[in-house]
Write a protein that holds these residues in place. Sequence first.
Motif, PDB file in Angstrom:
ATOM      1  N   ALA A   1       0.841  -1.205   0.000  1.00 58.91           N
ATOM      2  CA  ALA A   1       0.000   0.000   0.000  1.00 58.91           C
ATOM      3  C   ALA A   1       0.874   1.252   0.000  1.00 58.91           C
ATOM      4  N   ALA A   2       1.928   1.239   0.792  1.00 62.13           N
ATOM      5  CA  ALA A   2       2.839   2.388   0.827  1.00 62.13           C
ATOM      6  C   ALA A   2       3.562   2.542  -0.508  1.00 62.13           C
ATOM      7  N   ALA A   3       3.975   1.436  -1.092  1.00 67.24           N
ATOM      8  CA  ALA A   3       4.680   1.476  -2.381  1.00 67.24           C
ATOM      9  C   ALA A   3       3.760   1.979  -3.485  1.00 67.24           C
ATOM     10  N   LYS A   4       2.491   1.614  -3.412  1.00 60.82           N
ATOM     11  CA  LYS A   4       1.535   2.057  -4.436  1.00 60.82           C
ATOM     12  C   LYS A   4       1.405   3.571  -4.422  1.00 60.82           C
ATOM     13  N   GLU A   5       1.450   4.146  -3.235  1.00 63.50           N
ATOM     14  CA  GLU A   5       1.338   5.601  -3.095  1.00 63.50           C
ATOM     15  C   GLU A   5       2.550   6.330  -3.654  1.00 63.50           C
ATOM     16  N   SER A   6       3.714   5.709  -3.582  1.00 64.94           N
ATOM     17  CA  SER A   6       4.950   6.412  -3.943  1.00 64.94           C
ATOM     18  C   SER A   6       5.595   5.923  -5.240  1.00 64.94           C
ATOM     19  N   SER A   7       4.931   5.017  -5.962  1.00 64.58           N
ATOM     20  CA  SER A   7       5.517   4.440  -7.173  1.00 64.58           C
ATOM     21  C   SER A   7       4.643   4.736  -8.385  1.00 64.58           C
ATOM     22  N   SER A   8       5.263   4.670  -9.551  1.00 67.21           N
ATOM     23  CA  SER A   8       4.483   4.757 -10.788  1.00 67.21           C
ATOM     24  C   SER A   8       3.656   3.475 -10.912  1.00 67.21           C
ATOM     25  N   GLU A   9       2.648   3.516 -11.758  1.00 66.34           N
ATOM     26  CA  GLU A   9       1.811   2.340 -11.946  1.00 66.34           C
ATOM     27  C   GLU A   9       2.635   1.171 -12.481  1.00 66.34           C
ATOM     28  N   PHE A  10       3.549   1.452 -13.415  1.00 66.67           N
ATOM     29  CA  PHE A  10       4.399   0.406 -13.974  1.00 66.67           C
ATOM     30  C   PHE A  10       5.278  -0.219 -12.892  1.00 66.67           C
ATOM     31  N   ALA A  11       5.923   0.623 -12.078  1.00 61.73           N
ATOM     32  CA  ALA A  11       6.818   0.118 -11.032  1.00 61.73           C
ATOM     33  C   ALA A  11       6.034  -0.711 -10.016  1.00 61.73           C
ATOM     34  N   PHE A  12       4.841  -0.241  -9.660  1.00 58.93           N
ATOM     35  CA  PHE A  12       4.031  -0.961  -8.684  1.00 58.93           C
ATOM     36  C   PHE A  12       3.579  -2.311  -9.252  1.00 58.93           C
ATOM     37  N   THR A  13       3.115  -2.311 -10.501  1.00 61.79           N
ATOM     38  CA  THR A  13       2.673  -3.558 -11.124  1.00 61.79           C
ATOM     39  C   THR A  13       3.823  -4.558 -11.197  1.00 61.79           C
ATOM     40  N   THR A  14       5.003  -4.065 -11.547  1.00 61.71           N
ATOM     41  CA  THR A  14       6.185  -4.929 -11.600  1.00 61.71           C
ATOM     42  C   THR A  14       6.474  -5.521 -10.221  1.00 61.71           C
ATOM     43  N   MET A  15       6.374  -4.704  -9.188  1.00 61.47           N
ATOM     44  CA  MET A  15       6.629  -5.168  -7.826  1.00 61.47           C
ATOM     45  C   MET A  15       5.615  -6.241  -7.416  1.00 61.47           C
ATOM     46  N   VAL A  16       4.348  -6.034  -7.741  1.00 62.64           N
ATOM     47  CA  VAL A  16       3.317  -7.014  -7.392  1.00 62.64           C
ATOM     48  C   VAL A  16       3.587  -8.333  -8.115  1.00 62.64           C
ATOM     49  N   MET A  17       3.984  -8.247  -9.380  1.00 61.44           N
ATOM     50  CA  MET A  17       4.296  -9.469 -10.131  1.00 61.44           C
ATOM     51  C   MET A  17       5.482 -10.197  -9.508  1.00 61.44           C
ATOM     52  N   GLN A  18       6.481  -9.458  -9.050  1.00 59.91           N
ATOM     53  CA  GLN A  18       7.632 -10.080  -8.393  1.00 59.91           C
ATOM     54  C   GLN A  18       7.214 -10.727  -7.075  1.00 59.91           C
ATOM     55  N   CYS A  19       6.326 -10.067  -6.346  1.00 60.83           N
ATOM     56  CA  CYS A  19       5.812 -10.653  -5.097  1.00 60.83           C
ATOM     57  C   CYS A  19       5.062 -11.945  -5.390  1.00 60.83           C
ATOM     58  N   ASN A  20       4.208 -11.919  -6.419  1.00 61.16           N
ATOM     59  CA  ASN A  20       3.469 -13.128  -6.797  1.00 61.16           C
ATOM     60  C   ASN A  20       4.416 -14.262  -7.142  1.00 61.16           C
ATOM     61  N   ASP A  21       5.474 -13.942  -7.901  1.00 59.30           N
ATOM     62  CA  ASP A  21       6.453 -14.974  -8.267  1.00 59.30           C
ATOM     63  C   ASP A  21       7.147 -15.541  -7.030  1.00 59.30           C
TER      64      ASP A  21
END
Length: 72
Positions: free
Chosen positions: A30-50
């Motif tokens: 949630a904190a990262a979503k507030e401070s990141s671009s949509e692309f960066a956040f989506t990439t981070m979520v995909m890495q978390c899922n992996d």
Amino acid sequence: MSASDQDAVESEVTDDEIVAVAEALSEELAAAKESSSEFAFTTMVMQCNDAISDETGIDYGSVCGADDNGCC
């Protein structure tokens, strides 16, 4: 008890521990979503899922699909 059985017992995690880790991850995302671009956040979520998939052996991205409105 075999060595593999002993390893399984030693690596058991309680439900409370799992919930605590999931809550911490949720807060960090949630904190990262507030401070990141949509692309960066989506990439981070995909890495978390992996990473979750690698640890659990479950395809977390499929279980928690993008159409679930905030599931992940």
